[in-house]
Design an enzyme around this catalytic site. Structure first.
Site, PDB file in Angstrom:
ATOM      1  N   ILE A  57       0.832  -1.219   0.000  1.00  0.00           N
ATOM      2  CA  ILE A  57       0.000   0.000   0.000  1.00  0.00           C
ATOM      3  C   ILE A  57       0.860   1.259   0.000  1.00  0.00           C
ATOM      4  O   ILE A  57       0.483   2.282  -0.591  1.00  0.00           O
ATOM      5  CB  ILE A  57      -1.007  -0.002   1.185  1.00  0.00           C
ATOM      6  N   SER A  97      12.235   0.770   6.695  1.00  0.00           N
ATOM      7  CA  SER A  97      11.719  -0.524   6.247  1.00  0.00           C
ATOM      8  C   SER A  97      12.870  -1.513   6.287  1.00  0.00           C
ATOM      9  O   SER A  97      13.972  -1.185   5.843  1.00  0.00           O
ATOM     10  CB  SER A  97      11.157  -0.390   4.820  1.00  0.00           C
ATOM     11  N   ARG A  98      12.614  -2.715   6.826  1.00  0.00           N
ATOM     12  CA  ARG A  98      13.704  -3.669   7.030  1.00  0.00           C
ATOM     13  C   ARG A  98      14.246  -4.191   5.713  1.00  0.00           C
ATOM     14  O   ARG A  98      15.438  -4.435   5.569  1.00  0.00           O
ATOM     15  CB  ARG A  98      13.207  -4.852   7.881  1.00  0.00           C
ATOM     16  N   LYS A 148      -5.246   1.867   7.927  1.00  0.00           N
ATOM     17  CA  LYS A 148      -6.360   1.137   8.517  1.00  0.00           C
ATOM     18  C   LYS A 148      -6.019  -0.347   8.580  1.00  0.00           C
ATOM     19  O   LYS A 148      -5.240  -0.801   7.733  1.00  0.00           O
ATOM     20  CB  LYS A 148      -7.671   1.347   7.760  1.00  0.00           C
TER      21      LYS A 148
HETATM   22  P1  NAP Z   1       2.543  -5.387   3.110  1.00  0.00           P
HETATM   23  O1  NAP Z   1       2.684  -5.366   1.633  1.00  0.00           O
HETATM   24  O2  NAP Z   1       2.767  -6.659   3.852  1.00  0.00           O
HETATM   25  O3  NAP Z   1       3.483  -4.232   3.659  1.00  0.00           O
HETATM   26  C1  NAP Z   1       3.696  -3.984   5.018  1.00  0.00           C
HETATM   27  C2  NAP Z   1       5.181  -3.699   5.219  1.00  0.00           C
HETATM   28  O4  NAP Z   1       5.396  -3.509   6.621  1.00  0.00           O
HETATM   29  C3  NAP Z   1       6.072  -4.858   4.811  1.00  0.00           C
HETATM   30  O5  NAP Z   1       6.499  -4.727   3.483  1.00  0.00           O
HETATM   31  C4  NAP Z   1       7.216  -4.795   5.799  1.00  0.00           C
HETATM   32  O6  NAP Z   1       8.309  -4.071   5.244  1.00  0.00           O
HETATM   33  C5  NAP Z   1       6.694  -3.994   6.979  1.00  0.00           C
HETATM   34  N1  NAP Z   1       6.553  -4.804   8.208  1.00  0.00           N
HETATM   35  C6  NAP Z   1       6.947  -4.439   9.442  1.00  0.00           C
HETATM   36  N2  NAP Z   1       6.671  -5.386  10.333  1.00  0.00           N
HETATM   37  C7  NAP Z   1       6.126  -6.407   9.661  1.00  0.00           C
HETATM   38  C8  NAP Z   1       5.665  -7.685  10.042  1.00  0.00           C
HETATM   39  N3  NAP Z   1       5.703  -8.093  11.311  1.00  0.00           N
HETATM   40  N4  NAP Z   1       5.145  -8.487   9.089  1.00  0.00           N
HETATM   41  C9  NAP Z   1       5.079  -8.070   7.793  1.00  0.00           C
HETATM   42  N5  NAP Z   1       5.519  -6.867   7.379  1.00  0.00           N
HETATM   43  C10 NAP Z   1       6.034  -6.039   8.301  1.00  0.00           C
HETATM   44  O7  NAP Z   1       1.062  -4.903   3.542  1.00  0.00           O
HETATM   45  P2  NAP Z   1       0.148  -3.814   2.822  1.00  0.00           P
HETATM   46  O8  NAP Z   1      -0.766  -4.447   1.847  1.00  0.00           O
HETATM   47  O9  NAP Z   1       0.969  -2.686   2.370  1.00  0.00           O
HETATM   48  O10 NAP Z   1      -0.771  -3.426   4.067  1.00  0.00           O
HETATM   49  C11 NAP Z   1      -0.280  -2.627   5.129  1.00  0.00           C
HETATM   50  C12 NAP Z   1      -1.466  -1.954   5.778  1.00  0.00           C
HETATM   51  O11 NAP Z   1      -2.128  -1.178   4.787  1.00  0.00           O
HETATM   52  C13 NAP Z   1      -2.507  -2.954   6.312  1.00  0.00           C
HETATM   53  O12 NAP Z   1      -3.031  -2.521   7.535  1.00  0.00           O
HETATM   54  C14 NAP Z   1      -3.593  -2.948   5.247  1.00  0.00           C
HETATM   55  O13 NAP Z   1      -4.889  -3.182   5.796  1.00  0.00           O
HETATM   56  C15 NAP Z   1      -3.502  -1.532   4.742  1.00  0.00           C
HETATM   57  N6  NAP Z   1      -4.017  -1.413   3.369  1.00  0.00           N
HETATM   58  C16 NAP Z   1      -3.661  -2.321   2.402  1.00  0.00           C
HETATM   59  C17 NAP Z   1      -4.234  -2.248   1.135  1.00  0.00           C
HETATM   60  C18 NAP Z   1      -3.905  -3.224   0.019  1.00  0.00           C
HETATM   61  O14 NAP Z   1      -4.607  -3.217  -1.004  1.00  0.00           O
HETATM   62  N7  NAP Z   1      -2.875  -4.058   0.121  1.00  0.00           N
HETATM   63  C19 NAP Z   1      -5.166  -1.234   0.853  1.00  0.00           C
HETATM   64  C20 NAP Z   1      -5.445  -0.294   1.844  1.00  0.00           C
HETATM   65  C21 NAP Z   1      -4.883  -0.404   3.095  1.00  0.00           C
HETATM   66  P3  NAP Z   1       9.819  -4.462   5.677  1.00  0.00           P
HETATM   67  O15 NAP Z   1       9.886  -5.961   5.701  1.00  0.00           O
HETATM   68  O16 NAP Z   1      10.662  -3.832   4.622  1.00  0.00           O
HETATM   69  O17 NAP Z   1      10.007  -3.859   7.052  1.00  0.00           O
END
Ligand code: NAP
Length: 308
Positions: free
Chosen positions: A14, A36-37, A90
């Site tokens: 996101i 970011s890690r 969110k």
């Molecule tokens: P994501 O792709 O998994 O990204 C989250 C990032 O947070 C990871 O790339 C990771 O980066 C970091 N992180 C830190 N601690 C972590 C852990 N314990 N486990 C996994 N990642 C961790 O998730 P996302 O889709 O961006 O979603 C993040 C938030 O945005 C959620 O709350 C989601 O509800 C919200 N959101 C998502 C979307 C969508 O379509 N995907 C839409 C709207 C809102 P590093 O490993 O580099 O630290």
């Protein structure tokens, strides 16, 4: 005026898809660092962790926490203690009650805490709210069905405790509903389907009502292939409203009232800049409360094991 220096924490899906372009397009705020890690961004200062960022980049004034919800409270507490304004993706946290201490900390320090609900910034949401303020709703039907493999590829955190499973998208419908209906709603029944190998539901069916007895039925599905649906249909005294495409399009008895390109995250960042300018917080926990209610009241059924 100099733009607010912002850091993104958690450069995942996101952050890349929505936060980066929205920040670039918003006057008054500029991306100054990433924490970011496992991810970096060319030309932007990088830190492995939020702790390193807070220690080594005192010029950062605000952070956008784009990490999974389970770790967000601790990160928000650290950032507020370091004097940073905080934007929460969110859902704002993994529990309802963990957010109140953050609000207290922000207010005591004169900082902004913004718990975002991106779907509330969809273009047809405010027109739907205005319509329902003068045309009594009689029944609401929600279909929020998307393919988890497309929107959350490989994100195991989403099926872990606190990850919310299908409520991760479903809460977007609830964020719209709690904004557009004329009265507060409350849950009366729910069924949650848990894959045998996962700790969060992959499908849910919910019934709500309000003080006037409005029937509200919602179906959330995380295994929808083909066309995706993010639709809220409302029979009202003024005709049948259909809020579709996640809130980008609104029709009344089939006639188009709103059909606009979505720009939810641009709205989020404009609002964040405004909140910081006013020294205000914006935290509404109602959507998260309804999800918590579903976990409390919902009947649990077993679904087939899930794998990516
Ligand atoms: P994501 O792709 O998994 O990204 C989250 C990032 O947070 C990871 O790339 C990771 O980066 C970091 N992180 C830190 N601690 C972590 C852990 N314990 N486990 C996994 N990642 C961790 O998730 P996302 O889709 O961006 O979603 C993040 C938030 O945005 C959620 O709350 C989601 O509800 C919200 N959101 C998502 C979307 C969508 O379509 N995907 C839409 C709207 C809102 P590093 O490993 O580099 O630290």
């Amino acid at each position: 005026m100099r733009p607010i220096r912002l850091a993104i924490v958690g450069l995942g899906k996101i952050a890349r898809d929505q936060h980066l372009p929205a920040i670039a397009a918003t006057p008054g705020i500029a991306l100054a660092a990433i924490a970011s890690r496992n991810a970096t961004l060319d030309g932007v200062a990088h830190f492995d962790t939020l702790e390193a960022l807070l220690a080594e980049a005192p010029e950062i004034e605000a952070v956008a926490l784009c990490t999974p919800p389970q770790g967000r409270r601790a990160q928000a507490a650290l950032a507020l203690a370091a004097g940073k304004h905080v934007l929460l993706e969110k859902p704002p946290g993994a529990t309802v009650s963990e957010i109140a201490p953050l609000v207290d900390a922000a207010r005591e320090a004169g900082l902004t805490l913004f718990a975002t609900w991106h779907s509330r910034f969809a273009p047809a949401v405010e027109p739907a709210r205005d319509f329902l303020a003068v045309h009594e709703p009689h029944a609401v039907e929600i279909a929020w069905k998307e393919d988890v493999r497309v929107w959350h590829p490989g994100q195991d955190w989403i099926f872990e405790p606190g990850g919310l499973g299908v409520f991760d998208p479903g809460i977007n419908a609830l964020s719209i509903l709690t904004r557009i209906l004329p009265r507060p709603l409350f849950l009366t029944g729910a069924t949650l389907a848990f894959p045998e190998n996962r700790a969060a539901p992959i499908a849910a069916e919910l019934d709500f009502t309000d003080a006037a007895g409005l029937p509200i039925h919602a179906v959330f599905d995380f295994l929808q292939t083909g066309p995706q649906s993010w639709d809220i249909a409302i029979d009202s005294a003024g005709g049948r409203l259909l809020l579709s495409s996640g809130g980008a399009r609104l029709t009344r008895d089939g006639a188009v009232l709103v059909d606009e390109k979505e720009a939810e995250y641009a709205g989020i960042y404009r609002h964040f800049v405004d909140l910081i300018g006013r020294g205000a917080c914006d935290v509404d926990l109602a959507p998260l409360g309804h999800v918590a209610d579903a976990f409390m009241l919902g009947r649990r059924t077993k679904a087939a094991p899930f794998s990516w």
